[in-house]
Design an enzyme around this catalytic site. Structure first.
Site, mmCIF file in Angstrom:
data_model
loop_
_atom_site.group_PDB
_atom_site.id
_atom_site.type_symbol
_atom_site.label_atom_id
_atom_site.label_comp_id
_atom_site.label_asym_id
_atom_site.label_seq_id
_atom_site.Cartn_x
_atom_site.Cartn_y
_atom_site.Cartn_z
ATOM 1 N N GLU A 79 37.278 34.789 34.806
ATOM 2 C CA GLU A 79 36.039 35.054 35.523
ATOM 3 C C GLU A 79 35.407 36.380 35.095
ATOM 4 O O GLU A 79 36.078 37.390 34.971
ATOM 5 C CB GLU A 79 36.284 35.053 37.030
ATOM 6 C CG GLU A 79 36.807 33.740 37.589
ATOM 7 C CD GLU A 79 35.826 32.576 37.434
ATOM 8 O OE1 GLU A 79 34.643 32.821 37.126
ATOM 9 O OE2 GLU A 79 36.254 31.420 37.644
ATOM 10 N N CYS A 142 38.373 32.889 46.824
ATOM 11 C CA CYS A 142 38.677 33.510 45.519
ATOM 12 C C CYS A 142 37.651 34.584 45.184
ATOM 13 O O CYS A 142 37.989 35.720 44.856
ATOM 14 C CB CYS A 142 38.713 32.445 44.421
ATOM 15 S SG CYS A 142 40.100 31.304 44.540
ATOM 16 N N HIS A 167 40.965 31.802 37.309
ATOM 17 C CA HIS A 167 41.106 30.513 37.978
ATOM 18 C C HIS A 167 41.964 29.582 37.120
ATOM 19 O O HIS A 167 41.781 29.518 35.898
ATOM 20 C CB HIS A 167 39.734 29.854 38.184
ATOM 21 C CG HIS A 167 39.148 30.122 39.535
ATOM 22 N ND1 HIS A 167 37.909 30.706 39.712
ATOM 23 C CD2 HIS A 167 39.628 29.881 40.789
ATOM 24 C CE1 HIS A 167 37.650 30.810 41.013
ATOM 25 N NE2 HIS A 167 38.678 30.321 41.683
#
Length: 206
Positions: A79, A142, A167
């Site tokens: 991410e 998250c 993730h």
């Protein structure tokens, strides 16, 4: 020796396991070139970030790698961005489903990961592990802990601390009743996390 904090989540959404923490538990920490702490977080919006921030203050890690499940994704997602928004149609594990709520009223719109995301991508690709850089960590728990952690580090002015979010997809065992849903063996997810830790340690020492 650098201090690394690895976090994963408890199961949610009716699943019996969460591959984020299941993989962390399988890491061979003896072979890593760092001191490592692990933390399993609840899938609960503000409780998760409170516990994580308390742990950060306690151990003062050099590197924070947060991991979560993104069932349905077709690769390990590195991410890039955490956004200042909680917005969920799906309740967390305590039944809370915030809609269009800022995580921090006075915080910026977003924070960028400070993990070496391109170096991580190269290492995973060299190991033939499906991966990619993602520009959306979503607006669920998250993203909540990702943003909350980056905001806390900004307040502490700890510019040398690397932090970011990864993730992972479903494990093979999770998709037995989900035909045509992408998954990875838990061993591959574990290997990916080991490579991510070592890459971050190497880059931090440069």
């Amino acid at each position: 020796m650098l201090r690394v904090l690895l976090t994963g989540f408890e199961p949610f959404g009716g699943e019996k396991i969460n591959p984020s923490f299941e993989a962390i538990k399988r890491i061979d920490f003896q072979k890593l070139s760092c001191e490592t702490w692990v933390l399993e977080l609840p899938v609960v919006f503000y409780e998760s970030s409170k516990l994580l921030i308390e742990r950060i203050h306690e151990i003062k890690p050099d590197i924070i790698i947060m991991v979560g499940q993104a069932g349905g994704r077709k690769e390990i997602s590195i991410e890039r961005i955490a956004i200042n928004l909680d917005d969920s149609k799906v309740p967390d594990n305590k039944g809370v489903a915030p809609r269009q709520d800022p995580i921090s009223v006075f915080g910026p719109v977003a924070y960028f990961s400070t993990l070496p995301i391109h170096a991580i991508q190269r290492e995973l690709e060299d190991a033939n592990i499906p991966c990619g850089i993602s520009n959306s960590a979503g607006t669920y728990v998250c993203n909540h802990i990702f943003y909350s952690t980056m905001h806390e580090l900004a307040q502490l002015h700890t510019t040398k601390t690397m932090a970011g979010f990864i993730h992972v997809p479903y494990t093979t065992d999770q998709v037995i009743d989900k035909p045509q849903t992408f998954s990875l063996p838990i061993s591959d997810i574990t290997k990916a996390l080991e490579l991510i830790v070592e890459t971050c340690v190497t880059e931090h020492l440069l």
